[in-house]
Design an enzyme around this catalytic site. Structure first.
Site, PDB file in Angstrom:
ATOM      1  N   ASP A 114       0.864  -1.191   0.000  1.00 31.98           N
ATOM      2  CA  ASP A 114       0.000   0.000   0.000  1.00 31.98           C
ATOM      3  C   ASP A 114       0.904   1.247   0.000  1.00 31.98           C
ATOM      4  O   ASP A 114       2.129   1.135   0.072  1.00 31.98           O
ATOM      5  CB  ASP A 114      -0.938  -0.006   1.230  1.00 31.98           C
ATOM      6  N   HIS A 129       8.335  -5.467  -1.480  1.00 36.25           N
ATOM      7  CA  HIS A 129       7.405  -6.369  -2.169  1.00 36.25           C
ATOM      8  C   HIS A 129       6.611  -5.674  -3.266  1.00 36.25           C
ATOM      9  O   HIS A 129       5.544  -6.142  -3.647  1.00 36.25           O
ATOM     10  CB  HIS A 129       6.467  -7.039  -1.150  1.00 36.25           C
ATOM     11  N   CYS A 141       8.262  -8.571 -23.735  1.00 35.53           N
ATOM     12  CA  CYS A 141       7.557  -8.395 -25.012  1.00 35.53           C
ATOM     13  C   CYS A 141       8.269  -9.195 -26.102  1.00 35.53           C
ATOM     14  O   CYS A 141       9.472  -9.026 -26.307  1.00 35.53           O
ATOM     15  CB  CYS A 141       7.524  -6.916 -25.380  1.00 35.53           C
ATOM     16  N   ASN A 230       4.833  -5.344  18.291  1.00 37.23           N
ATOM     17  CA  ASN A 230       3.827  -6.266  17.742  1.00 37.23           C
ATOM     18  C   ASN A 230       2.928  -6.696  18.899  1.00 37.23           C
ATOM     19  O   ASN A 230       3.437  -7.048  19.965  1.00 37.23           O
ATOM     20  CB  ASN A 230       4.546  -7.497  17.133  1.00 37.23           C
TER      21      ASN A 230
HETATM   22  P1  OAD Z   1       1.438 -10.986   8.375  1.00 39.13           P
HETATM   23  O1  OAD Z   1      -0.022 -10.980   8.154  1.00 39.13           O
HETATM   24  O2  OAD Z   1       2.160 -12.270   8.189  1.00 39.13           O
HETATM   25  O3  OAD Z   1       1.740 -10.495   9.867  1.00 39.13           O
HETATM   26  C1  OAD Z   1       1.154  -9.334  10.387  1.00 39.13           C
HETATM   27  C2  OAD Z   1       1.741  -9.090  11.768  1.00 39.13           C
HETATM   28  O4  OAD Z   1       1.237  -7.853  12.244  1.00 39.13           O
HETATM   29  C3  OAD Z   1       1.394 -10.152  12.807  1.00 39.13           C
HETATM   30  O5  OAD Z   1       2.568 -10.545  13.489  1.00 39.13           O
HETATM   31  C4  OAD Z   1       0.425  -9.432  13.756  1.00 39.13           C
HETATM   32  O6  OAD Z   1       0.545  -9.866  15.097  1.00 39.13           O
HETATM   33  C5  OAD Z   1       0.889  -8.001  13.611  1.00 39.13           C
HETATM   34  N1  OAD Z   1      -0.138  -6.981  13.892  1.00 39.13           N
HETATM   35  C6  OAD Z   1      -1.480  -7.081  13.757  1.00 39.13           C
HETATM   36  N2  OAD Z   1      -2.079  -5.917  14.073  1.00 39.13           N
HETATM   37  C7  OAD Z   1      -1.085  -5.047  14.382  1.00 39.13           C
HETATM   38  C8  OAD Z   1      -1.047  -3.688  14.770  1.00 39.13           C
HETATM   39  N3  OAD Z   1      -2.174  -2.963  14.879  1.00 39.13           N
HETATM   40  N4  OAD Z   1       0.153  -3.122  15.024  1.00 39.13           N
HETATM   41  C9  OAD Z   1       1.297  -3.842  14.908  1.00 39.13           C
HETATM   42  N5  OAD Z   1       1.321  -5.139  14.545  1.00 39.13           N
HETATM   43  C10 OAD Z   1       0.149  -5.733  14.281  1.00 39.13           C
HETATM   44  O7  OAD Z   1       2.056  -9.820   7.479  1.00 39.13           O
HETATM   45  P2  OAD Z   1       3.559  -9.625   7.014  1.00 39.13           P
HETATM   46  O8  OAD Z   1       4.509 -10.067   8.045  1.00 39.13           O
HETATM   47  O9  OAD Z   1       3.667  -8.238   6.488  1.00 39.13           O
HETATM   48  O10 OAD Z   1       3.813 -10.629   0.776  1.00 39.13           O
HETATM   49  O11 OAD Z   1       3.615 -10.619   5.798  1.00 39.13           O
HETATM   50  C11 OAD Z   1       4.783 -10.692   5.009  1.00 39.13           C
HETATM   51  C12 OAD Z   1       4.407 -10.865   3.565  1.00 39.13           C
HETATM   52  O12 OAD Z   1       3.546 -12.007   3.422  1.00 39.13           O
HETATM   53  C13 OAD Z   1       3.584  -9.722   2.980  1.00 39.13           C
HETATM   54  O13 OAD Z   1       4.394  -8.655   2.526  1.00 39.13           O
HETATM   55  C14 OAD Z   1       2.884 -10.380   1.836  1.00 39.13           C
HETATM   56  C15 OAD Z   1       2.474 -11.680   2.500  1.00 39.13           C
HETATM   57  O14 OAD Z   1       2.273 -12.753   1.639  1.00 39.13           O
HETATM   58  C16 OAD Z   1       3.615 -10.054  -0.416  1.00 39.13           C
HETATM   59  O15 OAD Z   1       2.686  -9.314  -0.659  1.00 39.13           O
HETATM   60  C17 OAD Z   1       4.664 -10.410  -1.397  1.00 39.13           C
END
Ligand code: OAD
Length: 257
Positions: A114, A129, A141, A230
């Site tokens: 985003d 990403h 192409c 977190n």
């Molecule tokens: P995840 O969905 O795996 O993890 C989100 C993390 O944010 C978890 O550890 C939650 O506990 C934490 N969380 C939730 N609410 C929160 C808040 N309000 N404040 C702080 N932390 C909070 O997401 P990512 O780790 O970003 O890949 O995932 C990594 C990648 O996996 C993403 O970039 C995406 C996905 O597949 C691509 O798009 C290539």
């Protein structure tokens, strides 16, 4: 009497302080949790997470796109539209304020596709990403090899997804899918920042996806202090010198004020 939470915050602020006086002193890595309080679901939340509802191999891999381009295009188009209705939260603003107050100190690295960091003011955030607002062509192409005109986005025929009117090439979202390499410039800039910072602050990532998840360990091996924000345990908590259990929008303004 000083509360447990405020004692932990004071400890984290002390850990952070030396980094704020150095060029490149602070590297921040953010994940989907950073945008959760703006209303964008994370990936691995057991109830609301995208990957609890959908198969990532169908929606976030090249094979999934080739198997059903319309479904994948539409899913990203909806996320793109949904993202435009959201606003940066207090956590995004705290990082942008810090960058304004202390020029040159912060390197912001995000796994998020985003544009909330950018809209808050961190226009130089490193996007590991990709960017959901960008498109790119699925295939090289075929006319390029013959020295002809390459596919042009302006000439793309409308559709879901749009395609090149000359060779039929499909447009795809400009995000990194499973099995794909990260943009080389982005990952090498992130690794450089991790190796040279005094503090690595990791916010809102599960630490499940590599190579991004390896940045905290890389920073630590190069002598940085590692601080994680977190509300729940992550796979890289073991790399942290300190973990603050709280959300991005509540902890970051207090930590970085
Ligand atoms: P995840 O969905 O795996 O993890 C989100 C993390 O944010 C978890 O550890 C939650 O506990 C934490 N969380 C939730 N609410 C929160 C808040 N309000 N404040 C702080 N932390 C909070 O997401 P990512 O780790 O970003 O890949 O995932 C990594 C990648 O996996 C993403 O970039 C995406 C996905 O597949 C691509 O798009 C290539």
């Amino acid at each position: 009497m000083i509360s447990h939470a405020s004692a932990e915050l004071a400890q984290a602020r002390a850990l952070l302080a030396p980094a704020l006086g150095q060029r490149g002193g602070l590297c921040v890595l953010t994940g989907a949790g950073m945008s959760a309080e703006s209303g964008i679901p994370a990936f691995r939340d057991a109830l609301t997470g995208y990957w609890a509802q959908f198969d990532p191999m169908e929606l976030a891999s090249e094979g999934g796109f080739r198997a059903n381009p319309q479904r994948v295009w539409t899913w990203y188009a909806e996320r793109r539209q949904g993202g435009q209705q959201t606003q940066p939260n207090a956590g995004h603003h705290a990082l942008a304020d810090l960058a304004r107050r202390r020029p040159g100190v912060l390197t912001l690295v995000t796994q998020n596709v985003d544009d909330l960091h950018q809209r808050a003011g961190n226009t130089d955030a490193i996007q590991l990403h990709g960017d959901i607002l960008q498109d790119r062509w699925l295939d090289p192409c075929p006319r390029q090899a013959r020295g002809g005109n390459v596919c042009s986005t302006e000439g793309a025929q409308a559709g879901q997804p749009p395609r090149c009117g000359e060779c039929g090439n499909l447009l795809r979202p400009g995000v990194v899918w499973f099995g794909e390499a990260l943009p080389l410039g982005a990952i090498s800039a992130a690794e450089q920042a991790a190796q040279h910072c005094a503090v690595m602050l990791v916010v809102g990532t599960s630490g499940a996806v590599w190579p991004a998840a390896g940045l905290a360990g890389l920073a630590r091996r190069h002598g940085a202090q590692v601080l994680i924000v977190n509300p729940a345990p992550s796979e890289i908590d073991g790399q942290a010198h300190q973990v603050l259990r709280g959300t991005a929008a509540t902890v970051l303004p207090a930590l970085l004020a």
